[in-house]
Motif scaffolding. Structure first.
Motif, PDB file in Angstrom:
ATOM      1  N   ASN A   1       0.882  -1.143  -0.097  1.00 17.89           N
ATOM      2  CA  ASN A   1      -0.137  -0.014   0.185  1.00 17.89           C
ATOM      3  C   ASN A   1       0.876   1.215   0.100  1.00 17.89           C
ATOM      4  OD1 ASN A   1      -1.925   2.300   0.764  1.00 17.89           O
ATOM      5  ND2 ASN A   1      -3.033   0.688   1.751  1.00 17.89           N
ATOM      6  N   PRO A   2       0.834   2.258  -0.896  1.00 21.68           N
ATOM      7  CA  PRO A   2       1.420   3.379  -1.086  1.00 21.68           C
ATOM      8  C   PRO A   2       1.207   4.576  -0.083  1.00 21.68           C
ATOM      9  CG  PRO A   2      -0.124   3.485  -2.678  1.00 21.68           C
ATOM     10  CD  PRO A   2      -0.137   2.140  -1.967  1.00 21.68           C
ATOM     11  N   LYS A   3       0.204   4.208   0.873  1.00 24.32           N
ATOM     12  CA  LYS A   3      -0.156   5.112   1.955  1.00 24.32           C
ATOM     13  C   LYS A   3      -0.627   6.518   1.325  1.00 24.32           C
ATOM     14  CE  LYS A   3       3.794   3.461   4.840  1.00 24.32           C
ATOM     15  NZ  LYS A   3       4.998   3.963   5.608  1.00 24.32           N
ATOM     16  N   GLY A   4      -1.791   6.214   0.604  1.00 24.25           N
ATOM     17  CA  GLY A   4      -2.421   7.318   0.094  1.00 24.25           C
ATOM     18  C   GLY A   4      -1.965   7.962  -1.053  1.00 24.25           C
ATOM     19  N   ALA A   5      -0.971   7.349  -1.588  1.00 27.40           N
ATOM     20  CA  ALA A   5      -0.358   7.877  -3.044  1.00 27.40           C
ATOM     21  C   ALA A   5      -1.167   7.246  -4.249  1.00 27.40           C
ATOM     22  CB  ALA A   5       1.001   7.938  -2.966  1.00 27.40           C
ATOM     23  N   GLU A   6      -1.139   7.801  -5.278  1.00 29.08           N
ATOM     24  CA  GLU A   6      -1.750   7.240  -6.245  1.00 29.08           C
ATOM     25  C   GLU A   6      -0.646   6.559  -7.246  1.00 29.08           C
ATOM     26  OE1 GLU A   6      -4.922   6.705  -7.566  1.00 29.08           O
ATOM     27  OE2 GLU A   6      -5.777   7.795  -5.718  1.00 29.08           O
ATOM     28  N   GLY A   7      -1.254   5.701  -8.006  1.00 28.46           N
ATOM     29  CA  GLY A   7      -0.256   4.761  -9.039  1.00 28.46           C
ATOM     30  C   GLY A   7      -0.078   3.325  -8.571  1.00 28.46           C
ATOM     31  N   ASN A   8       0.671   2.517  -9.268  1.00 25.90           N
ATOM     32  CA  ASN A   8       0.829   1.427  -8.943  1.00 25.90           C
ATOM     33  C   ASN A   8       1.370   0.873  -7.731  1.00 25.90           C
ATOM     34  OD1 ASN A   8      -0.633   0.333 -11.568  1.00 25.90           O
ATOM     35  ND2 ASN A   8       1.527   0.592 -12.584  1.00 25.90           N
ATOM     36  N   TRP A   9       1.150   0.003  -6.833  1.00 29.98           N
ATOM     37  CA  TRP A   9       1.691  -0.597  -6.030  1.00 29.98           C
ATOM     38  C   TRP A   9       3.021  -1.316  -5.897  1.00 29.98           C
ATOM     39  CZ3 TRP A   9      -2.700  -2.200  -1.719  1.00 29.98           C
ATOM     40  CH2 TRP A   9      -3.545  -1.022  -1.686  1.00 29.98           C
ATOM     41  N   LYS A  10       4.102  -1.395  -5.087  1.00 31.10           N
ATOM     42  CA  LYS A  10       5.154  -1.978  -5.233  1.00 31.10           C
ATOM     43  C   LYS A  10       4.822  -3.520  -5.177  1.00 31.10           C
ATOM     44  CE  LYS A  10       9.971  -2.632  -3.402  1.00 31.10           C
ATOM     45  NZ  LYS A  10      10.786  -2.216  -2.442  1.00 31.10           N
ATOM     46  N   GLU A  11       5.562  -4.062  -6.071  1.00 28.59           N
ATOM     47  CA  GLU A  11       5.159  -5.750  -6.121  1.00 28.59           C
ATOM     48  C   GLU A  11       6.330  -6.611  -5.552  1.00 28.59           C
ATOM     49  OE1 GLU A  11       3.819  -7.537  -9.727  1.00 28.59           O
ATOM     50  OE2 GLU A  11       5.702  -8.473  -9.641  1.00 28.59           O
ATOM     51  N   ARG A  12       5.907  -7.506  -4.726  1.00 31.39           N
ATOM     52  CA  ARG A  12       7.027  -8.659  -4.199  1.00 31.39           C
ATOM     53  C   ARG A  12       6.227  -9.937  -4.084  1.00 31.39           C
ATOM     54  NH1 ARG A  12       7.191  -4.347  -0.230  1.00 31.39           N
ATOM     55  NH2 ARG A  12       9.336  -3.373   0.172  1.00 31.39           N
ATOM     56  N   ARG A  13       7.323 -10.885  -4.521  1.00 24.47           N
ATOM     57  CA  ARG A  13       6.902 -12.250  -4.592  1.00 24.47           C
ATOM     58  C   ARG A  13       6.619 -12.814  -3.303  1.00 24.47           C
ATOM     59  NH1 ARG A  13       5.291 -12.470  -8.967  1.00 24.47           N
ATOM     60  NH2 ARG A  13       6.861 -13.319 -10.481  1.00 24.47           N
ATOM     61  N   ILE A  14       5.484 -14.082  -3.128  1.00 25.23           N
ATOM     62  CA  ILE A  14       5.154 -14.519  -1.963  1.00 25.23           C
ATOM     63  C   ILE A  14       5.935 -16.001  -2.354  1.00 25.23           C
ATOM     64  CG2 ILE A  14       3.647 -15.739  -0.487  1.00 25.23           C
ATOM     65  CD1 ILE A  14       1.839 -13.461  -0.859  1.00 25.23           C
ATOM     66  N   ALA A  15       5.628 -16.603  -3.258  1.00 25.02           N
ATOM     67  CA  ALA A  15       5.930 -17.760  -3.841  1.00 25.02           C
ATOM     68  C   ALA A  15       5.739 -17.924  -5.500  1.00 25.02           C
ATOM     69  CB  ALA A  15       5.472 -19.062  -3.105  1.00 25.02           C
ATOM     70  N   GLU A  16       6.567 -18.725  -6.026  1.00 27.00           N
ATOM     71  CA  GLU A  16       6.376 -18.920  -7.733  1.00 27.00           C
ATOM     72  C   GLU A  16       5.324 -19.718  -8.098  1.00 27.00           C
ATOM     73  OE1 GLU A  16       8.088 -17.023  -9.766  1.00 27.00           O
ATOM     74  OE2 GLU A  16       9.260 -15.811  -8.328  1.00 27.00           O
ATOM     75  N   HIS A  17       4.991 -20.765  -7.330  1.00 26.07           N
ATOM     76  CA  HIS A  17       3.866 -21.917  -7.811  1.00 26.07           C
ATOM     77  C   HIS A  17       3.003 -21.967  -6.472  1.00 26.07           C
ATOM     78  CE1 HIS A  17       6.554 -22.482 -11.253  1.00 26.07           C
ATOM     79  NE2 HIS A  17       7.533 -22.577 -10.507  1.00 26.07           N
ATOM     80  N   VAL A  18       1.677 -21.947  -6.926  1.00 29.79           N
ATOM     81  CA  VAL A  18       0.622 -22.155  -5.776  1.00 29.79           C
ATOM     82  C   VAL A  18      -0.392 -23.245  -6.522  1.00 29.79           C
ATOM     83  CG1 VAL A  18      -1.455 -21.048  -4.702  1.00 29.79           C
ATOM     84  CG2 VAL A  18       0.714 -19.655  -4.948  1.00 29.79           C
TER      85      VAL A  18
END
Length: 373
Positions: free
Chosen positions: A109-126
């Motif tokens: 969550n960008p804390k109120g800023a607009e635009g795409n949120w930063k992406e991070r991986r949890i796991a490659e295969h679910v």
């Protein structure tokens, strides 16, 4: 972007349960949805993968680049959506699970800023089509349970100390475990043996949670818990003090409960065999009478019309439990017939009036069902 809400007529009343449907986006965004106060204004917003919708006008805001998904001939890259404060900064983040055997990712969550949120991986295969998200250990730390198909293991996951890294994972069921294929159907988490620890269920049986959930494979108990299903929920249906299991058919007809016997075996009981493709299920006290309702519905156009019952209405339904005279009975209430469910949906007091509402996202768009009356 902005969408003007389409307010539909209040649905007919079934006893004390009446809902008003609002389509907040008619576009196919995905099969999962979550709610959270994204912008800290005291109102619950709706998150549907690529977008979040700001209450109460449901203005659209981006989370990641917008997908263009064809509901008639394909799928989205949003099968499940969860919401939690992953980085403990006081702002709710989003988790998206892609199609089976693809990745799980969280967005900061960008804390109120607009635009795409930063992406991070949890796991490659679910793998297994019903990943679970919640507080597995009871310590307030969000966790996920799903399968890794390559070694055919069931595992659980929680955020690593370095948030830029994939989540730490721990074995539930070791190599060769049942319920761990890419398209395995049926997964749930609940306390089946009454020891106050959350166990992991698949339709072939369940893993018993040890005191230390991080030290290798859990003991597996074989059990017959039915056909391919969606979410599996542990709930004492008949009030005998033992946890039973409630399931629903992912691609055929059927909603069931499995009564746990004193010897640990389970006996199947049919709740309904007249509704198909119930690929999402929650068990909640929807009407506040102290007994749980089973809330489910038909997932619309799952395999492009190839499943049994595909051309039937996309019901959103619940089943009221009664225990009169010690006998368990269920009464079906169809809350809506042009909504259905996706892979998952949310039951929450969305508007803060003390009544539980229902939020869905699927090939018919994103809709909220507010309880009235």
């Amino acid at each position: 972007m902005r969408w003007i809400c389409l307010l539909l007529a209040v649905a007919p009343s079934f006893g004390a349960l009446t809902f008003q449907k609002t389509v907040i986006d008619p576009t196919f965004r995905g099969e999962g949805v979550a709610t959270a106060d994204v912008n800290h204004d005291g109102k619950l917003d709706v998150l549907a993968g690529d977008l979040w919708y700001e209450a109460p006008t449901w203005k659209q805001h981006p989370i990641r680049p917008l997908g263009n998904y064809d509901w008639k001939g394909g799928y989205s890259k949003v099968f499940y959506v969860f919401a939690a404060d992953i980085n403990k900064d006081g702002w709710t983040d989003e988790i998206i699970v892609d199609t089976p055997n693809a990745a799980a990712t969280w967005y900061e969550n960008p804390k109120g800023a607009e635009g795409n949120w930063k992406e991070r991986r949890i796991a490659e295969h679910v793998c297994n089509e019903t990943p679970w998200f919640g507080d597995l250990l009871g310590d307030g730390v969000p966790a996920m349970v799903f399968a890794d198909e390559k070694p055919h293991e069931m595992r659980w996951y929680r955020p690593a100390a370095d948030l830029d890294q994939p989540w730490d994972s721990y074995v539930v069921g070791g190599p060769g475990s049942l319920g761990t294929n890419m398209y395995s159907h049926g997964l749930g988490v609940g306390d089946l043996n009454g020891d106050k620890r959350l166990d992991v269920m698949v339709k072939e049986g369940w893993w018993e949670a040890p005191a230390d959930r991080t030290k290798g494979a859990w003991d597996f108990h074989r059990a017959r818990l039915g056909q391919d299903c969606a979410q599996m929920v542990a709930c004492d249906v008949n009030g005998d003090g033992r946890a039973d299991v409630i399931t629903s058919s992912a691609h055929r007809y059927g909603v069931w409960w499995y009564e746990q016997q004193a010897d640990g075996s389970f006996v199947e009981h049919v709740i309904d065999d007249k509704i198909s493709q119930t690929h999402a299920l929650h068990v909640v006290d929807l009407d506040g009478d102290g007994l749980p309702e089973v809330v489910t519905g038909k997932r619309f156009w799952v395999h492009m019309g190839a499943d049994p019952g595909s051309l039937e209405p996309a019901y959103l339904s619940c089943y009221k439990l009664a225990r009169d005279g010690g006998t368990v009975t269920w009464s079906r209430l169809d809350l809506e017939n042009d909504s259905g469910v996706g892979q998952d949906f949310t039951v929450v007091d969305l508007d803060g009036d003390g009544k539980l509402d229902i939020v869905v996202s699927n090939k018919k768009g994103v809709a909220i069902h507010l309880r009235r009356g």
